[in-house]
Design a protein around this motif. Sequence first.
Motif, PDB file in Angstrom:
ATOM      1  N   ASN A   1      23.241  13.495  34.625  1.00  0.00           N
ATOM      2  CA  ASN A   1      22.785  12.808  33.500  1.00  0.00           C
ATOM      3  C   ASN A   1      22.832  13.652  32.288  1.00  0.00           C
TER       4      ASN A   1
ATOM      5  N   LYS B   1      27.093  10.032  34.225  1.00  0.00           N
ATOM      6  CA  LYS B   1      26.653   9.213  33.344  1.00  0.00           C
ATOM      7  C   LYS B   1      27.475   9.277  31.852  1.00  0.00           C
TER       8      LYS B   1
ATOM      9  N   ARG C   1      26.166   8.458  25.756  1.00  0.00           N
ATOM     10  CA  ARG C   1      25.491   7.679  25.100  1.00  0.00           C
ATOM     11  C   ARG C   1      25.964   7.451  23.599  1.00  0.00           C
TER      12      ARG C   1
ATOM     13  N   LEU D   1      29.175   6.218  35.583  1.00  0.00           N
ATOM     14  CA  LEU D   1      28.172   5.174  34.858  1.00  0.00           C
ATOM     15  C   LEU D   1      27.938   4.893  33.405  1.00  0.00           C
TER      16      LEU D   1
ATOM     17  N   GLN E   1      25.612   3.302  30.857  1.00  0.00           N
ATOM     18  CA  GLN E   1      24.379   2.609  30.607  1.00  0.00           C
ATOM     19  C   GLN E   1      24.305   2.071  29.094  1.00  0.00           C
TER      20      GLN E   1
ATOM     21  N   GLU F   1      25.529  -0.530  33.257  1.00  0.00           N
ATOM     22  CA  GLU F   1      24.025  -0.876  33.751  1.00  0.00           C
ATOM     23  C   GLU F   1      23.582  -1.518  32.217  1.00  0.00           C
TER      24      GLU F   1
ATOM     25  N   ARG G   1      20.713  -3.876  30.054  1.00  0.00           N
ATOM     26  CA  ARG G   1      19.041  -3.852  29.716  1.00  0.00           C
ATOM     27  C   ARG G   1      18.749  -5.045  28.894  1.00  0.00           C
TER      28      ARG G   1
ATOM     29  N   ALA H   1      19.729  -2.433  39.208  1.00  0.00           N
ATOM     30  CA  ALA H   1      18.582  -1.510  38.715  1.00  0.00           C
ATOM     31  C   ALA H   1      17.325  -2.217  38.981  1.00  0.00           C
TER      32      ALA H   1
ATOM     33  N   THR I   1      13.671  -1.658  37.772  1.00  0.00           N
ATOM     34  CA  THR I   1      13.045  -1.215  36.639  1.00  0.00           C
ATOM     35  C   THR I   1      11.706  -1.444  36.355  1.00  0.00           C
TER      36      THR I   1
ATOM     37  N   ARG J   1      20.464   1.955  40.990  1.00  0.00           N
ATOM     38  CA  ARG J   1      19.660   2.817  40.230  1.00  0.00           C
ATOM     39  C   ARG J   1      18.031   2.239  40.382  1.00  0.00           C
TER      40      ARG J   1
END
Length: 307
Positions: free
Chosen positions: A45, A73, A76, A110, A112, A168, A170, A193, A195, A213
């Motif tokens: 990560n 990962k 970002r 991954l 995200q 992933e 959200r 996921a 969470t 995850r």
Amino acid sequence: MSSDVRIGISGWRYAPWRGDFYPEGLTQKRELAFASRAVNSIEINGSFYALQTPQRYASWGADVPDDFVFSIKAPRFITHVKRLREIEEPLANFLASGLFQLRHKLGPILWQFPPSFTFDATLFDEFLRQLPRDSSGAKRIARHCSARLQQEGYLDIPSGQPMRHAVEIRNVSFLTPAFIELLRHYDVALVVADTAGKWPYVEDLTADFVYMRLHGDKKLYSSGYSAAALERWRERIELWRHGKQPGDAHLVKQRGGSGRRSRDIYCYFDNDVKVRAPYDARHLLEKLGLADALDAVPGRLQEGIPG
């Protein structure tokens, strides 16, 4: 065809783990070597926060067993800062940063997305279309990286190595059949996921593998999984690895996603705050009958104390 089941942890360098999961006196330099012999996969990560280097990836690859697998990962900067717009060079930079130094130990990538990122079918289709399906495609993209990354060996990328991607989400705007269809079209996995109810939980199977995850089922990033909870995950993994789906699966699109005899599994525990992740991963490996093939025994497990 038999499936490959990988159970591990998200990251491995955490101060609270020292003297607990990691034995007293183990140097930080040896933590990856120890962790990679207690689980059979780790999600990198650090690559989410900053581009890593070829030397670092090569070092990580050398520290783990030959049959070990890393997931990575993605940055970002692409998902959270650029938000998938004008990402040609950032994507090239990521692919030129050295991840292929892991060679056959390179697993899925991954991607995200933040809670504020909403589903845009056109934008997401364009993004998925850009993702390389193999290392040859990645090399073509990497050639367009920024000049600062064009160092000796930056295109040291093998040919023909398959690449897998997982997403992933959200934000509830993704809970639409159009999103599921897009992922299936590009053979990209939708992350299962857990969470603690904070973000959407979905189990649609959209690729030839499943990416999980587990962030904690009661308190995000900190609560551990009980024996009953781990047994539930074992049952689901056994179904998914054989191409099946649980009868109570949480689905966005009620039909589709079947027709495979097997699926590979990648499952990462991210409930690291209270040192639960490595023990939960190890216990799940034991439930699946995969722990005996590993060398290291985590600290508290050596003493017979439940994780």
